[in-house]
Design an enzyme around this catalytic site. Sequence first.
Site, PDB file in Angstrom:
ATOM      1  N   GLU A 150       0.940  -1.170  -0.087  1.00 40.31           N
ATOM      2  CA  GLU A 150      -0.047   0.051   0.053  1.00 40.31           C
ATOM      3  C   GLU A 150       0.890   0.958  -0.248  1.00 40.31           C
ATOM      4  OE1 GLU A 150      -1.607   0.325   4.276  1.00 40.31           O
ATOM      5  OE2 GLU A 150      -1.151  -1.682   4.021  1.00 40.31           O
ATOM      6  N   LYS A 152       2.657   4.781   0.991  1.00 36.77           N
ATOM      7  CA  LYS A 152       2.958   5.247   2.161  1.00 36.77           C
ATOM      8  C   LYS A 152       2.759   6.701   2.088  1.00 36.77           C
ATOM      9  CE  LYS A 152       6.696   5.644   5.669  1.00 36.77           C
ATOM     10  NZ  LYS A 152       6.676   7.210   5.844  1.00 36.77           N
ATOM     11  N   ASP A 154       2.358  10.477   2.794  1.00 36.29           N
ATOM     12  CA  ASP A 154       3.245  11.604   3.470  1.00 36.29           C
ATOM     13  C   ASP A 154       2.319  12.553   4.012  1.00 36.29           C
ATOM     14  OD1 ASP A 154       5.415  12.513   4.209  1.00 36.29           O
ATOM     15  OD2 ASP A 154       5.865  13.718   2.262  1.00 36.29           O
ATOM     16  N   TYR A 262      -5.122   2.739   8.339  1.00 35.97           N
ATOM     17  CA  TYR A 262      -4.063   1.690   7.881  1.00 35.97           C
ATOM     18  C   TYR A 262      -3.673   0.755   9.405  1.00 35.97           C
ATOM     19  CZ  TYR A 262      -0.655   5.291   8.763  1.00 35.97           C
ATOM     20  OH  TYR A 262       0.043   6.276   9.404  1.00 35.97           O
ATOM     21  N   LYS A 350      10.852   3.142   0.208  1.00 35.58           N
ATOM     22  CA  LYS A 350      10.839   4.555  -0.233  1.00 35.58           C
ATOM     23  C   LYS A 350      11.288   4.677  -1.738  1.00 35.58           C
ATOM     24  CE  LYS A 350      10.435   6.824   3.746  1.00 35.58           C
ATOM     25  NZ  LYS A 350      10.982   7.876   3.937  1.00 35.58           N
ATOM     26  N   CYS A 444      45.119  19.873  13.604  1.00 33.68           N
ATOM     27  CA  CYS A 444      43.956  20.101  14.050  1.00 33.68           C
ATOM     28  C   CYS A 444      43.408  21.582  13.920  1.00 33.68           C
ATOM     29  CB  CYS A 444      43.864  19.872  15.579  1.00 33.68           C
ATOM     30  SG  CYS A 444      42.150  20.403  16.085  1.00 33.68           S
ATOM     31  N   CYS A 447      43.306  23.241  17.679  1.00 30.00           N
ATOM     32  CA  CYS A 447      44.368  23.175  18.725  1.00 30.00           C
ATOM     33  C   CYS A 447      45.905  23.234  17.988  1.00 30.00           C
ATOM     34  CB  CYS A 447      44.332  22.414  19.764  1.00 30.00           C
ATOM     35  SG  CYS A 447      44.780  20.832  19.081  1.00 30.00           S
ATOM     36  N   CYS A 468      42.564  14.378  15.440  1.00 33.40           N
ATOM     37  CA  CYS A 468      43.686  15.328  16.219  1.00 33.40           C
ATOM     38  C   CYS A 468      44.295  14.616  17.331  1.00 33.40           C
ATOM     39  CB  CYS A 468      42.751  16.649  16.946  1.00 33.40           C
ATOM     40  SG  CYS A 468      43.599  17.482  17.915  1.00 33.40           S
ATOM     41  N   CYS A 474      43.340  19.352  23.476  1.00 33.46           N
ATOM     42  CA  CYS A 474      42.682  19.993  22.545  1.00 33.46           C
ATOM     43  C   CYS A 474      41.298  20.577  22.944  1.00 33.46           C
ATOM     44  CB  CYS A 474      42.262  19.029  21.290  1.00 33.46           C
ATOM     45  SG  CYS A 474      41.408  19.837  19.988  1.00 33.46           S
TER      46      CYS A 474
HETATM   47  S1  IVH Z   1       2.029   1.522   9.456  1.00 30.65           S
HETATM   48  C1  IVH Z   1       3.704  -0.111  13.331  1.00 30.65           C
HETATM   49  N1  IVH Z   1       1.056   2.172   6.865  1.00 30.65           N
HETATM   50  O1  IVH Z   1       4.677   5.916   8.276  1.00 30.65           O
HETATM   51  C2  IVH Z   1       3.663   0.917  12.127  1.00 30.65           C
HETATM   52  N2  IVH Z   1       2.191   3.654   8.174  1.00 30.65           N
HETATM   53  O2  IVH Z   1       7.180   5.128   9.200  1.00 30.65           O
HETATM   54  C3  IVH Z   1       2.509   1.479  11.664  1.00 30.65           C
HETATM   55  N3  IVH Z   1       2.693   6.004   7.161  1.00 30.65           N
HETATM   56  O3  IVH Z   1       4.212   6.975  11.632  1.00 30.65           O
HETATM   57  C4  IVH Z   1       2.754   2.313  10.861  1.00 30.65           C
HETATM   58  N4  IVH Z   1       1.360   5.535   5.351  1.00 30.65           N
HETATM   59  O4  IVH Z   1       2.770   8.068   9.488  1.00 30.65           O
HETATM   60  C5  IVH Z   1       1.666   2.616   8.015  1.00 30.65           C
HETATM   61  N5  IVH Z   1       0.236   2.710   4.783  1.00 30.65           N
HETATM   62  C6  IVH Z   1       0.895   3.187   5.945  1.00 30.65           C
HETATM   63  C7  IVH Z   1       1.531   4.223   6.104  1.00 30.65           C
HETATM   64  C8  IVH Z   1       2.281   4.527   7.436  1.00 30.65           C
HETATM   65  C9  IVH Z   1       2.018   6.331   5.973  1.00 30.65           C
HETATM   66  C10 IVH Z   1       3.427   6.777   7.964  1.00 30.65           C
HETATM   67  C11 IVH Z   1       2.747   6.714   9.543  1.00 30.65           C
HETATM   68  C12 IVH Z   1       3.856   6.195  10.373  1.00 30.65           C
HETATM   69  C13 IVH Z   1       5.277   6.146   9.386  1.00 30.65           C
HETATM   70  C14 IVH Z   1       5.945   4.917   9.664  1.00 30.65           C
END
Ligand code: IVH
Length: 725
Positions: A150, A152, A154, A262, A350, A444, A447, A468, A474
């Site tokens: 799924e 992530k 932001d 989520y 990422k 350094c 010193c 150093c 120092c």
């Molecule tokens: S699961 C135990 N699912 O990412 C972990 N997090 O680095 C529970 N986030 O603080 C997080 N989309 O703010 C999860 N589909 C997703 C997400 C998600 C964004 C963010 C969330 C969390 C951070 C984790």
Amino acid sequence: MAKKTLSKKTPSKKSVNKKTAKQDAAAEMAVDALTEADATEELARLADEIAHHDALYYQKDDPEISDADYDRLRQRNEAIEARFPGLVREDSPTRRVGAAPSDGFSKVTHAVPMLSLGNVFDDEGVRDFVDRIRRFLGLDADIPLDFTTEPKIDGLSIGLRYEGGKLVQAATRGDGYVGENVTANVSTIGDIPKQVKARDFPDPFEVRGEIYMSHSAFAALNAEQEKAGGKIFANPRNAAAGSLRQLDPSVTASRPLQFFAYAWGEAASLPADTQWGVYEAFAKWGFPLNPLAKLTSSLDEMLNTYREIEEGRAGLDYDIDGIVYKLDRLDLQERLGFVSRSPRWAIAHKFPAEKATTVLRDIEIQVGRTGALTPVAKLEPVTVGGVVVQNATLHNEDEITRKDVRIGDTVILQRAGDVIPQILGPVLDKRPKSAKPFLFPTVCPACGSHAVREINPNTGKVDAVRRCTGGLICPAQRVERLKHFVSRNAFDIEGLGEKNIETFYDEGLIQSPLDIFTLAARDADGEQKLADWEGWGKTSAQKLFDAIAARRSVSLDRFIYALGIRHVGEITGRLLARNYGTAEHFVEAMGEAAKDRESTAYSELENIDGIGPTAAAAIADFFGEPHNVAVVEELLKDVSPTPLEAVDQGSPVSGKTVVFTGTLEHMTRAEAKAQAERLGAKVAGSVSKKTDYVVAGPGAGSKLKNAKDLGVDVLTEDEWLKLIG
Ligand code: IVH
């Protein structure tokens, strides 16, 4: 004592990118010398420390360190993140949004901590993640494992607590343990149900997810703000954060925020035994789910979904910064548990970093507490991934040579994991004729002592870091060591922050940690009193003396950490404290270990699970220096470290040393180890007289024999499980 101004510095706008001075205030170890474990620990410490200074700066308007020192902390954090992009924390200062934490919200302690996710940046990382899960659970490659795949989002994570189906509390993540109560504001978000009527909705139940602002809403908001002469937000995430943290909920109501569910926190029960099943229930109960989320059943399918979503990313109306994979079966999630602050069963993949080019104006050398000289690139300011960058680490001189970057060059800059600036290399076509290779200083800058590259005794290789040799002469090292000694995770002496340490050092009042504890007595005997100093008075001086006196008793792990031994961070400090129990025992054992690397004391040190050969050698080196031993012994006359409490004192194996050997049938070795440690046991790699239990499965060999020879209790796996309940 001389009359001296201890004026407060006026807080100025802080940024990641301010001018830095020569010393790296927080530097404990050169970034290049850090192992992954050190880096993990150091990033945690920096996140804490920076958050502490943010709170002083923003909430109390009373910073205790200078802007330059603050910036150095942030730079070190960034340099470490650049070297270990996989370790970037969710609460990293580089990720924190610009909005000032307000004291207008009450605090909420999360019933279940809101933890973060580990990061990977390529397919290989995802493969390792899946393999790791299989290894931990002892599952062969042919046993199918489903994962949810799924986006992530932001935005900002939020916990929504429902009681009797009614939304009673909404809390931000905060530091993962304590967040802010933003219920009134969240109640204005249309996407979030205020009342869930379904009969099967657990009571209580906490739904977790992400609050975000769409691109269109963001553009409209900024246009409005501009018209009204209000604040312009840098990106939708900042806008969402700013909108959620409004003290007046009617302002939040006017800002179109959205939500995706989520995850969950405290739950009376769960509607399904898979992640996907819970998502289906979320949807049924009226919580928005991300439409791109999918249940995938192979690594290929996961990676294909990653690519599909990445391709469609530009067309989405909201920001995503990667993909999250979660193991679908909840029973397996439970078995896998967490490592530090992230689950073993989920990971963020990422999207690649953004790049930009800019001009390298200069290279500055910082000197850290251990004398490491670190080159810092001073750049023509440039925006990468929504953040203005002016500084980037160049790690060490080899890195500069390898990349062949020269002052005046146009360089390619990248923010890995969308957060940290890193220099990839020069654009040769744009090199000015005048650009000459950078000559790394061999003295350094703080010193004037020689700065040398040591030969690592373990590897025989020349160290990447130039150091150093000025040691205690120092000023960069002495002052930095003192700052480390009093820092938050060490002695944490209130009123003795970095600024005061600098002043006391400059005035000759505190030159070594010992001087801290004689300060009050010297003040009483002296003619000039601290109370007469400008900015001080009787009360504040007395408060400082009291705070110092209070730290005559400090926990042993802090004491050890405070010594500033190379490669000994908080975690190692804790391991040592736990293993040696008392300061006397620790010092005695380290004395023996230092005298002879063949000694039992040394092998015991090296055998502590979690302490590697580098840390063991560094500790022995430290105690091999008579000067250091003298300081520690003198300190122990003034300070009484208290032993650590075990993790789970009530557990029958708390404080016991256990060795696992042979094949385990109910769980893997890693799982067994994690569980034993949770219960406060120490897990060792080999059997000695100090071992309390050897848990032996089929195929156990020499360890079992050793145990029998030494008369150590030997348990079967079942007996062990029974013992720990
Ligand atoms: S699961 C135990 N699912 O990412 C972990 N997090 O680095 C529970 N986030 O603080 C997080 N989309 O703010 C999860 N589909 C997703 C997400 C998600 C964004 C963010 C969330 C969390 C951070 C984790």
